[in-house]
Design a protein around this motif. Structure first.
Motif, PDB file in Angstrom:
ATOM      1  N   ARG A 222      -0.895  -8.917   2.211  1.00 51.97           N
ATOM      2  CA  ARG A 222      -0.253  -7.798   1.497  1.00 51.97           C
ATOM      3  C   ARG A 222      -0.180  -6.546   2.350  1.00 51.97           C
ATOM      4  O   ARG A 222       0.501  -5.581   1.984  1.00 51.97           O
ATOM      5  N   VAL A 223      -0.884  -6.535   3.480  1.00 52.11           N
ATOM      6  CA  VAL A 223      -0.932  -5.343   4.327  1.00 52.11           C
ATOM      7  C   VAL A 223       0.249  -5.377   5.292  1.00 52.11           C
ATOM      8  O   VAL A 223       0.302  -6.199   6.203  1.00 52.11           O
TER       9      VAL A 223
ATOM     10  N   GLY B   2       3.565   0.706   5.553  1.00 52.35           N
ATOM     11  CA  GLY B   2       3.329   1.595   4.424  1.00 52.35           C
ATOM     12  C   GLY B   2       2.315   1.086   3.421  1.00 52.35           C
ATOM     13  O   GLY B   2       2.295   1.532   2.276  1.00 52.35           O
ATOM     14  N   ALA B   3       1.440   0.172   3.828  1.00 52.01           N
ATOM     15  CA  ALA B   3       0.464  -0.401   2.899  1.00 52.01           C
ATOM     16  C   ALA B   3      -0.491   0.664   2.376  1.00 52.01           C
ATOM     17  O   ALA B   3      -0.920   1.569   3.107  1.00 52.01           O
ATOM     18  N   SER B   4      -0.835   0.556   1.099  1.00 55.67           N
ATOM     19  CA  SER B   4      -1.821   1.442   0.484  1.00 55.67           C
ATOM     20  C   SER B   4      -3.218   0.921   0.768  1.00 55.67           C
ATOM     21  O   SER B   4      -3.482  -0.280   0.600  1.00 55.67           O
ATOM     22  N   TYR B   5      -4.108   1.821   1.167  1.00 59.64           N
ATOM     23  CA  TYR B   5      -5.467   1.369   1.460  1.00 59.64           C
ATOM     24  C   TYR B   5      -6.160   0.869   0.202  1.00 59.64           C
ATOM     25  O   TYR B   5      -6.751  -0.215   0.184  1.00 59.64           O
ATOM     26  N   VAL B   6      -6.080   1.639  -0.890  1.00 55.82           N
ATOM     27  CA  VAL B   6      -6.793   1.280  -2.115  1.00 55.82           C
ATOM     28  C   VAL B   6      -6.213   0.025  -2.746  1.00 55.82           C
ATOM     29  O   VAL B   6      -6.943  -0.859  -3.205  1.00 55.82           O
ATOM     30  N   ALA B   7      -4.901  -0.110  -2.761  1.00 50.54           N
ATOM     31  CA  ALA B   7      -4.275  -1.231  -3.450  1.00 50.54           C
ATOM     32  C   ALA B   7      -4.159  -2.485  -2.598  1.00 50.54           C
ATOM     33  O   ALA B   7      -4.186  -3.599  -3.126  1.00 50.54           O
ATOM     34  N   ASP B   8      -4.025  -2.329  -1.287  1.00 49.00           N
ATOM     35  CA  ASP B   8      -3.742  -3.478  -0.435  1.00 49.00           C
ATOM     36  C   ASP B   8      -4.885  -3.835   0.513  1.00 49.00           C
ATOM     37  O   ASP B   8      -5.286  -5.004   0.603  1.00 49.00           O
TER      38      ASP B   8
ATOM     39  N   ALA C 255       0.811  -0.902   9.887  1.00 49.27           N
ATOM     40  CA  ALA C 255       0.573  -0.032   8.730  1.00 49.27           C
ATOM     41  C   ALA C 255       0.608   1.444   9.094  1.00 49.27           C
ATOM     42  O   ALA C 255       0.635   2.301   8.198  1.00 49.27           O
TER      43      ALA C 255
ATOM     44  N   TYR D  25      -1.756   3.315  10.689  1.00 46.29           N
ATOM     45  CA  TYR D  25      -3.016   4.038  10.650  1.00 46.29           C
ATOM     46  C   TYR D  25      -3.325   4.615  12.029  1.00 46.29           C
ATOM     47  O   TYR D  25      -2.942   4.061  13.056  1.00 46.29           O
TER      48      TYR D  25
END
Length: 507
Positions: free
Chosen positions: A359-360, A363-369, A305, A307
């Motif tokens: 789902r992670v 480019g995964a979104s923290y809030v959504a994924d 992801a 991070y």
């Protein structure tokens, strides 16, 4: 000011929380247990940077986690017995100094082999100081203040657990991963002198004169050999097969020794309670899944992801925060409705959270994924952990509560280290998988359903075997649970000063 006198036979501990001595005792026990706690929570976040700096393989990263867990899980019951026999303050201070010395070696390690050896030494120190922190509180405080003291210790320890991943990420991104270990040295320099000056010495004259050293060595050896075989199984060499057989043989020898000794470290007759055996089987499933999940998720967030170490550590906070806020309430609900539903629903919620982690990816979104998966995971842990501990304690005689808690905690740690060893093998991770985002992501997607499946097995076991405990079931004294790698240790409440080797920090 001189240290308070050593406890006399038959004398009740009389330290009050409001007294200066009481505050010093709480401070030193929180500092000591926090050393072991922080290393358990922050090392996973540092693994990618350790691997790059030391040019280490995935197997070396697995050993960085597991070398510590092997010695800690194998020796933690013996560590509690040593404190009961030779003095809880003395053994606690030795553990603090030992842990800090091993931490210095970790921080200065020039290569992976030295780091792994130093981590094993850290585990020995952890096995000495971990039971001692809560044992000191149990033996020192006045009976009217003891429950409150344990609650304060547990709460402060939980806050430390919550800060751990954030602090670890900040250290890795800032001064470097070596400071994850070097930070223990100033903590020890504060903790040990306070303990020597302000903590009263205590011991249990009823403690056995002999120690089950052979049992402890065989238990740790079995874990080490099986772990080695699982980590190195990709090569398929004759050595791996021999090691696996030797590990199983050591495990059989451990059971034989524990059955034959007059004073075993782990009396096998405690498993005569079907409920105790059942809950420990559930524990093995649950904490195997947790161990694998947190090991791989810290890598997934950074390798795949993108991070930073700080971002990955901060991302994992929701699970710990939820446990800090709601674990006590969960224990109270479970006491009213019985443990069967929480121990069934909790693992299923955790399994759902792990599947949501699929789902992670890049480019995964923290809030959504990421956040939804961790919130569901945290709710499952809140539902599960406190009732599990209470059910373990309620499954045996009151006089064996500390022993039962210690065995359950050791089983959880053993399950976690076996999972860290086996899961990369089962998911098809190569020795360099963590260096490739695509390769690691593909393996992570195979690993999460495996973890979820183990949790489902735990839920089925709980539904089929766990029953409501006796009406006089006691609630745990450690009511705030912040650690996520093992259930909280509970003191033996049969007598004021006894810990039965099972007292230790919420973990």
């Amino acid at each position: 000011m001189a240290a308070p006198p050593q406890e006399r036979p038959g004398e009740k501990p009389a330290v009050r929380i409001a007294s200066p001595t009481g505050k010093w005792i709480l401070l030193t026990t929180v500092l000591g247990s926090s050393m072991a706690m922080l290393d358990s929570t922050v090392v996973n976040v540092a693994l990618p940077r350790i691997g790059r700096d030391l040019d280490a393989s995935l197997a070396a990263l697995q050993w960085t986690v597991n070398a510590y867990m092997v010695t800690l899980a194998g020796l933690i019951l013996l560590g509690g017995s040593l404190g009961d026999r030779f003095g809880r303050r003395k053994v606690f201070v030795i553990g603090v100094v030992w842990f800090a010395s091993a931490s210095l070696l970790c921080g200065l390690a020039p290569n992976g082999a030295v780091l792994i050896a130093a981590r094993a030494l850290q585990g020995i120190g952890g096995a000495l100081l971990t039971p001692g922190s809560l044992a000191i509180i149990q033996a020192s405080f006045h009976p009217d203040d003891r429950a409150r003291a344990v609650g304060l210790w547990s709460g402060f320890g939980g806050v430390g657990a919550a800060v751990g991943p954030f602090l670890g990420g900040w250290l890795v991104d800032g001064p470097g991963w070596r400071w994850v270990f070097l930070l223990n040295i100033p903590v020890a320099l504060v903790c040990a002198p306070i303990a020597l000056r302000h903590v009263p010495e205590s011991s249990d004259e009823r403690a056995h004169r002999g120690f089950d050293v052979l049992g402890a060595v065989l238990g740790a050896l079995a874990l080490a050999l099986v772990t080695y075989a699982l980590i190195e199984a990709r090569g398929g060499s004759v050595l791996v097969a021999v090691t696996a057989v030797a590990g199983v043989a050591a495990g059989i020898a451990f059971v034989y020794v524990e059955r034959r000794r007059p004073d075993p470290m782990m009396p096998l007759d405690i498993f005569a309670s079907r409920q105790f055996t059942a809950v420990n089987l559930v524990t093995l499933c649950v904490y195997a899944a947790f161990g694998g999940f947190f090991f791989l998720t810290a890598l997934q967030l950074q390798v795949v992801a993108g991070y930073s170490a700080l971002g990955a550590g901060t991302a994992l906070l929701p699970t710990t925060v939820l446990m800090l806020l709601f674990s006590a309430r969960s224990g109270e609900i479970a006491q009213r409705i019985g443990p069967r539903i929480p121990l069934t629903v909790g693992p299923l919620l955790c399994a759902t959270g792990m599947l949501l982690m699929l789902r992670v990816g890049p480019g995964a979104s923290y809030v959504a994924d990421v956040l939804p998966a961790l919130l569901v995971m945290g709710l499952g842990m809140v539902t599960l952990v406190a009732p599990l501990t209470a059910t373990v304690l309620a499954s045996v005689d009151t006089a064996r509560a500390g022993l039962a808690s210690g065995i359950n905690n050791a089983a959880a740690r053993a399950a976690g280290l076996i999972a860290v060893a086996a899961l990369p093998l089962l998911a098809g991770m190569g020795p360099e998988a963590y260096r490739s985002a695509d390769a690691f992501n593909a393996a992570f997607r195979r690993a999460m359903p495996l973890c979820a499946g183990v949790l489902v097995v735990g839920a089925v076991l709980a539904f089929a075997t766990v029953r409501r405990p006796a009406p006089d079931c006691r609630r745990p004294q450690c009511r705030t649970h912040g650690w996520v790698t093992a259930p909280p240790l509970e003191p033996d409440r049969a007598t004021p000063a006894s810990t039965a080797s099972g007292a230790g920090p919420a973990s």
